[in-house]
Design a protein around this motif. Structure first.
Motif, PDB file in Angstrom:
ATOM      1  N   LEU A  96      -0.889  12.240  -1.380  1.00 52.29           N
ATOM      2  CA  LEU A  96      -1.782  11.351  -0.640  1.00 52.29           C
ATOM      3  C   LEU A  96      -1.572   9.904  -1.076  1.00 52.29           C
ATOM      4  O   LEU A  96      -1.396   8.998  -0.242  1.00 52.29           O
ATOM      5  N   ALA A  97      -1.598   9.675  -2.384  1.00 53.89           N
ATOM      6  CA  ALA A  97      -1.459   8.316  -2.909  1.00 53.89           C
ATOM      7  C   ALA A  97      -0.096   7.725  -2.571  1.00 53.89           C
ATOM      8  O   ALA A  97       0.021   6.521  -2.292  1.00 53.89           O
ATOM      9  N   THR A  98       0.936   8.546  -2.584  1.00 56.31           N
ATOM     10  CA  THR A  98       2.277   8.059  -2.271  1.00 56.31           C
ATOM     11  C   THR A  98       2.376   7.578  -0.836  1.00 56.31           C
ATOM     12  O   THR A  98       2.971   6.532  -0.547  1.00 56.31           O
ATOM     13  N   VAL A  99       1.786   8.335   0.090  1.00 53.06           N
ATOM     14  CA  VAL A  99       1.791   7.931   1.498  1.00 53.06           C
ATOM     15  C   VAL A  99       1.056   6.605   1.676  1.00 53.06           C
ATOM     16  O   VAL A  99       1.531   5.688   2.367  1.00 53.06           O
ATOM     17  N   ILE A 100      -0.104   6.492   1.038  1.00 48.36           N
ATOM     18  CA  ILE A 100      -0.899   5.259   1.173  1.00 48.36           C
ATOM     19  C   ILE A 100      -0.182   4.088   0.526  1.00 48.36           C
ATOM     20  O   ILE A 100      -0.122   2.977   1.092  1.00 48.36           O
ATOM     21  N   ALA A 101       0.398   4.284  -0.657  1.00 45.37           N
ATOM     22  CA  ALA A 101       1.126   3.206  -1.332  1.00 45.37           C
ATOM     23  C   ALA A 101       2.312   2.741  -0.492  1.00 45.37           C
ATOM     24  O   ALA A 101       2.572   1.527  -0.376  1.00 45.37           O
ATOM     25  N   SER A 102       3.023   3.685   0.115  1.00 42.22           N
ATOM     26  CA  SER A 102       4.179   3.330   0.938  1.00 42.22           C
ATOM     27  C   SER A 102       3.767   2.492   2.138  1.00 42.22           C
ATOM     28  O   SER A 102       4.484   1.569   2.544  1.00 42.22           O
ATOM     29  N   PHE A 103       2.609   2.797   2.704  1.00 42.44           N
ATOM     30  CA  PHE A 103       2.124   2.045   3.870  1.00 42.44           C
ATOM     31  C   PHE A 103       1.984   0.562   3.542  1.00 42.44           C
ATOM     32  O   PHE A 103       2.257  -0.302   4.368  1.00 42.44           O
TER      33      PHE A 103
END
Length: 365
Positions: free
Chosen positions: A299-306
């Protein structure tokens, strides 16, 4: 039947407790205009409503009564005017960690708030046709785990000593998705215990009065409209605020905690479907989620990438009362409601970032 049909509440008076909150506003947007009356009782608690003003997200078709569900005077006043056909009970304190330090507050709102509503209905001698309760995945606690030999068991909650020793999982076993059909509720924190108490109280009362009851056990709900000021709910929103600032997202335990993140649109559709089609035998409980488990690292990786933010980092910190894994089997809800989750996590996160961008200064996160 379309679960998002605005006709689900046509010709009925609907009373919604806690209906000015995240879920209540989304539900009212779908159904309020089609009801004879859509009456919301909410105390606009400052932890959720920082300005204590009527939320912009609450449709004008909803009548708002600002009042405390734990006060018997609230129900004498409201029910003197309103005779609901349907009661949607959303009002609750929801902080898992907060419930361990503010147990009385959670019990007062979640349990006594429920009984005060029921006593109010008794005093005016009115029975609704249908009560719909939003319960929680928290009633399951750690849920069911399966050993290597195929046997299953339900462990007690992880102790502070276990967590302090970084013993995150239960050795030699894997977590199974929770199901209303097979998982015995065993809450591991005060919040979960009060939600299970709500279920029991309402089951006893509605069963004695031949009132239909629908209990929807929600997984982790997220999306546009979630409070941006409440520090006790909304890990997706919290992670998003950090990433917007260009901050590395901290991950508790080893980052492998799993949750079922379900979008607010899917939850509102499930509630609309439940309201439109009461249980055939008078009572039902259903799990409402995406049906998919996601690690907080992913979850955090997807949000950070955004936001092109730094990669998330593991801290080893933990919260007492948190469960290791949470996921559910949504197949009974699919059969019972003619409903299915439609918003993928990637799509839902993208929508949330856009909504937050319109409401937050970049410096605020």
């Amino acid at each position: 039947m379309s679960p998002s049909s605005s006709g689900a509440a046509t010709g009925r008076t609907v009373l919604v407790t806690g209906g000015a909150g995240f879920i209540g506003c989304a539900l009212a947007e779908r159904l309020a205009a089609a009801a004879d009356r859509w009456v919301v009782v909410d105390d606009l608690h400052p932890q959720v409503h920082a300005s204590r003003a009527r939320p912009d997200a609450l449709t004008e078709a909803a009548e708002l009564v600002v009042a405390d569900v734990t006060d018997p005077h609230t129900w004498d006043t409201v029910l003197d005017d309103v005779r609901p056909d349907v009661v949607v009970h959303l009002a609750a304190e929801t902080g898992t960690a907060q419930s361990l330090s503010e147990s009385s507050r959670h019990a007062l709102v979640n349990v006594v708030g429920t009984t005060q509503l029921l006593d109010g209905l008794t005093r005016v001698a009115h029975l609704p046709q249908h009560v719909v309760l939003t319960s929680s995945r928290a009633v399951y606690g750690e849920g069911t785990w399966q050993r290597a030999d195929g046997t299953t068991y339900q462990p007690a909650g992880r102790t502070h000593a276990q967590l302090a020793a970084a013993q995150w999982d239960f050795p030699g076993a894997r977590h199974l998705a929770s199901s209303v059909l097979s998982t015995t509720p065993n809450p591991g924190n005060v919040y979960g215990a009060t939600k299970l108490a709500q279920e029991h109280v309402l089951a006893a009362w509605t069963g004695s009065h031949d009132v239909d009851l629908s209990v929807l056990r929600l997984q982790n709900v997220y999306g546009a409209g979630q409070s941006l000021t409440n520090p006790y709910t909304g890990i997706v929103t919290l992670f998003s605020r950090l990433a917007r600032k260009g901050t590395s997202i901290p991950l508790y335990e080893d980052g492998e905690i799993t949750r079922d993140f379900v979008h607010i649109d899917d939850v509102a559709d499930a509630l609309a479907a439940a309201i439109a089609d009461p249980p055939a035998d008078g009572r039902r409980a259903l799990d409402i989620g995406s049906g998919e488990r996601t690690t907080i690292r992913d979850l955090a990786t997807v949000i950070a990438s955004f936001h092109s933010a730094p990669a998330p980092h593991v801290t080893g910190e933990f919260r007492d009362g948190d469960v290791r894994h949470a996921a559910c089997d949504v197949s009974p809800a699919l059969r019972e409601l003619g409903w299915a989750p439609r918003v993928s996590l990637a799509e839902g996160i993208g929508r949330l970032q856009e909504w937050m961008a319109d409401r937050l200064d970049p410096v605020e996160g």
